[in-house]
Scaffold this motif. Structure first.
Motif, PDB file in Angstrom:
ATOM      1  N   GLU A  88      15.429  -2.550   0.590  1.00 25.80           N
ATOM      2  CA  GLU A  88      14.536  -3.276  -0.311  1.00 25.80           C
ATOM      3  C   GLU A  88      14.513  -2.563  -1.659  1.00 25.80           C
ATOM      4  N   ASP A  89      14.775  -3.294  -2.722  1.00 26.26           N
ATOM      5  CA  ASP A  89      14.772  -2.718  -4.074  1.00 26.26           C
ATOM      6  C   ASP A  89      15.653  -1.477  -4.151  1.00 26.26           C
ATOM      7  N   ASP A  90      16.875  -1.591  -3.621  1.00 28.71           N
ATOM      8  CA  ASP A  90      17.847  -0.495  -3.630  1.00 28.71           C
ATOM      9  C   ASP A  90      17.337   0.770  -2.943  1.00 28.71           C
ATOM     10  N   GLU A  91      16.487   0.602  -1.951  1.00 28.74           N
ATOM     11  CA  GLU A  91      15.926   1.731  -1.230  1.00 28.74           C
ATOM     12  C   GLU A  91      15.813   1.367   0.249  1.00 28.74           C
ATOM     13  N   LEU A  92      16.111   2.345   1.119  1.00 20.43           N
ATOM     14  CA  LEU A  92      15.924   2.136   2.546  1.00 20.43           C
ATOM     15  C   LEU A  92      14.456   2.349   2.895  1.00 20.43           C
ATOM     16  N   LYS A  93      13.877   1.402   3.604  1.00 17.44           N
ATOM     17  CA  LYS A  93      12.477   1.491   4.041  1.00 17.44           C
ATOM     18  C   LYS A  93      12.461   1.581   5.559  1.00 17.44           C
ATOM     19  N   LEU A  94      11.805   2.602   6.046  1.00 15.74           N
ATOM     20  CA  LEU A  94      11.712   2.832   7.482  1.00 15.74           C
ATOM     21  C   LEU A  94      10.368   2.333   7.980  1.00 15.74           C
ATOM     22  N   GLY A  95      10.392   1.493   9.000  1.00 15.39           N
ATOM     23  CA  GLY A  95       9.161   1.014   9.627  1.00 15.39           C
ATOM     24  C   GLY A  95       9.107   1.504  11.058  1.00 15.39           C
ATOM     25  N   ILE A  96       8.001   2.104  11.443  1.00 19.96           N
ATOM     26  CA  ILE A  96       7.846   2.633  12.798  1.00 19.96           C
ATOM     27  C   ILE A  96       6.667   1.937  13.457  1.00 19.96           C
ATOM     28  N   GLU A  97       6.929   1.287  14.577  1.00 23.57           N
ATOM     29  CA  GLU A  97       5.865   0.666  15.365  1.00 23.57           C
ATOM     30  C   GLU A  97       5.678   1.520  16.607  1.00 23.57           C
ATOM     31  N   LYS A  98       4.451   1.971  16.803  1.00 20.97           N
ATOM     32  CA  LYS A  98       4.160   2.879  17.921  1.00 20.97           C
ATOM     33  C   LYS A  98       3.365   2.173  19.006  1.00 20.97           C
ATOM     34  N   GLN A  99       3.570   2.624  20.236  1.00 20.02           N
ATOM     35  CA  GLN A  99       2.756   2.157  21.349  1.00 20.02           C
ATOM     36  C   GLN A  99       1.386   2.793  21.200  1.00 20.02           C
ATOM     37  N   GLN A 100       0.368   2.080  21.552  1.00 22.12           N
ATOM     38  CA  GLN A 100      -0.983   2.614  21.455  1.00 22.12           C
ATOM     39  C   GLN A 100      -1.221   3.618  22.582  1.00 22.12           C
ATOM     40  N   PRO A 101      -1.718   4.795  22.231  1.00 17.60           N
ATOM     41  CA  PRO A 101      -2.020   5.775  23.280  1.00 17.60           C
ATOM     42  C   PRO A 101      -3.229   5.327  24.086  1.00 17.60           C
ATOM     43  N   LYS A 102      -3.341   5.877  25.276  1.00 18.03           N
ATOM     44  CA  LYS A 102      -4.520   5.579  26.099  1.00 18.03           C
ATOM     45  C   LYS A 102      -5.756   6.126  25.413  1.00 18.03           C
TER      46      LYS A 102
END
Length: 115
Positions: A88-102
């Motif tokens: 995006e806009d000549d830049e790598l964007k990292l998205g991290i989706e995490k599992q919800q902890p107990k």
């Protein structure tokens, strides 16, 4: 950890065979360092270094479990659900989706059930 530093650390971890093995091994079941050492064919110091880095990035969580003799030990469980990389806009964007902890009540119940 800042966004750029976190992204760099996650890219580095994904390039590491032991970090990937730890994440896949702990996806469905929490495992001790000893179990991970055996499954990943890695020394305990290697496992501890990788788990520390994965925890720092929020991709792994450490839990305490009780043994039958009353002593406790740590187990590790993956929190990673999904990683996306977008250009995006000549830049790598990292998205991290995490599992919800107990939540704390569920964790207490798990510990109590082990007693």
């Amino acid at each position: 950890m800042s966004g750029d530093r976190l992204s760099s650390e996650v890219y580095s971890l994904l390039d590491d065979e032991y970090a990937r093995a730890i994440l896949t091994s702990t996806n469905t079941t929490a495992k001790s360092a000893k179990e991970l050492s055996e499954e990943c064919n890695a020394s305990l110091p290697t496992i501890y270094r990788r788990t520390e880095r994965l925890i720092d990035c929020g991709l792994l969580e450490e839990r305490t479990e009780l043994r039958g003799d009353g002593h406790h030990y740590s187990v590790y469980k993956a929190r990673l659900k999904r990683i996306t990389i977008e250009l995006e806009d000549d830049e790598l964007k990292l998205g991290i989706e995490k599992q919800q902890p107990k939540n704390m009540a569920d964790r207490f119940t798990d510990i109590w059930d082990q007693i």
